[in-house]
Design an enzyme around this catalytic site. Structure first.
Site, short mmCIF file in Angstrom:
data_model
loop_
_atom_site.label_atom_id
_atom_site.label_comp_id
_atom_site.label_asym_id
_atom_site.label_seq_id
_atom_site.Cartn_x
_atom_site.Cartn_y
_atom_site.Cartn_z
N ILE A 1 0.23 -12.30 0.20
CA ILE A 1 -0.32 -12.78 1.47
C ILE A 1 -1.78 -13.16 1.21
O ILE A 1 -2.55 -12.33 0.70
CB ILE A 1 -0.25 -11.68 2.55
CG1 ILE A 1 1.20 -11.25 2.78
CG2 ILE A 1 -0.88 -12.14 3.86
CD1 ILE A 1 2.11 -12.31 3.36
N HIS B 1 8.45 -1.13 0.90
CA HIS B 1 8.51 -1.08 -0.56
C HIS B 1 9.59 -0.07 -0.96
O HIS B 1 9.60 1.05 -0.43
CB HIS B 1 7.15 -0.68 -1.12
CG HIS B 1 7.10 -0.73 -2.61
ND1 HIS B 1 6.98 -1.91 -3.31
CD2 HIS B 1 7.18 0.26 -3.55
CE1 HIS B 1 6.98 -1.65 -4.61
NE2 HIS B 1 7.10 -0.34 -4.78
#
Ligand code: GRF
Length: 215
Positions: free
Chosen positions: A95, A111
């Site tokens: 990002i 994650h």
């Protein structure tokens, strides 16, 4: 009560998107997925979103002359749709920092390991599970965290442990992990809708009813 608005960023299959969408549809979560954005034109998640009448966009930096144009474009879309939180769900691109600055503690990632172990550069997709098995740890798990400028580093919102079995392969572990991901991510999205997460530096605290903490 106004619905909390989410944008989902995903690069592939989109099973996490679907698990969140289903929990919203069933009325368990007072939120709304305002759009799905993928860096991958052929990502199945885009089709899944369109089937559910959710606006779905392919956005890649290569479509723009300058990186700044890419950020401006995404940021304008998020503003137009009044997005409160961005949910990364199998999003394989970094990002841009400029976007992280605009959405501090408003971009969330899942994650498939217990951070800070098995995170950071190079730990993505099946590589995470492979590294977990090779290192011989007995527990791994799901981590949900806010995104800051360091990869896989921002404030941790929730973790749930998953046992590593002696005969696990990266594939079998990833499959088992997904079952938990599909329970954990919607739960945390619900917390965000209810405003039950407070952040102080790298630490977060849960401010909802105690019973809501457990999976
Ligand atoms: C999940 O394992 C997630 O933890 C990781 O990428 C995978 C995405 O799966 N970041 P899906 O596209 O949601 O099915």
């Amino acid at each position: 009560m106004a619905h909390t608005q989410f944008a989902v960023f995903a690069s592939g299959r989109g099973s996490n998107f679907q698990s969140i969408y289903q929990r919203i549809e069933s009325g368990d979560i007072p939120g709304k997925i305002a759009c799905v954005i993928s860096n991958n034109r052929d990502a199945p998640v885009l089709e899944k979103a369109r089937t559910s009448q959710i606006p779905a966009f392919h956005k890649a930096e290569s479509q723009f002359d300058l990186p700044a144009g890419y950020v401006e474009d995404i940021s304008a879309l998020l503003k137009e749709l009044q997005v409160d939180y961005v949910l990364l769900a199998g999003y394989m691109k970094m990002i841009p920092e400029a976007l992280i600055e605009q959405y501090p503690n408003k971009i969330v990632n899942i994650h498939p390991a217990l951070l800070p172990s098995f995170g950071g550069k190079g730990y993505y997709g099946m590589k995470v599970h492979q590294a977990v098995i090779e290192r011989g740890v007995k527990w791994t798990g799901v981590t949900i965290h806010f995104v800051d400028k360091i990869y896989d580093h921002g404030p941790i919102i929730y973790q749930y442990p998953v046992r590593v079995r002696d005969d696990d392969t990266p594939e079998s572990l990833s499959e088992r992990m997904l079952e938990y991901e599909h329970r954990v991510y919607p739960k945390i999205v619900g917390w965000l809708c209810n405003d039950w997460v407070q952040v102080k530096g790298l630490r977060t605290s849960f401010t909802g009813p105690a019973g809501e903490w457990e999976l």
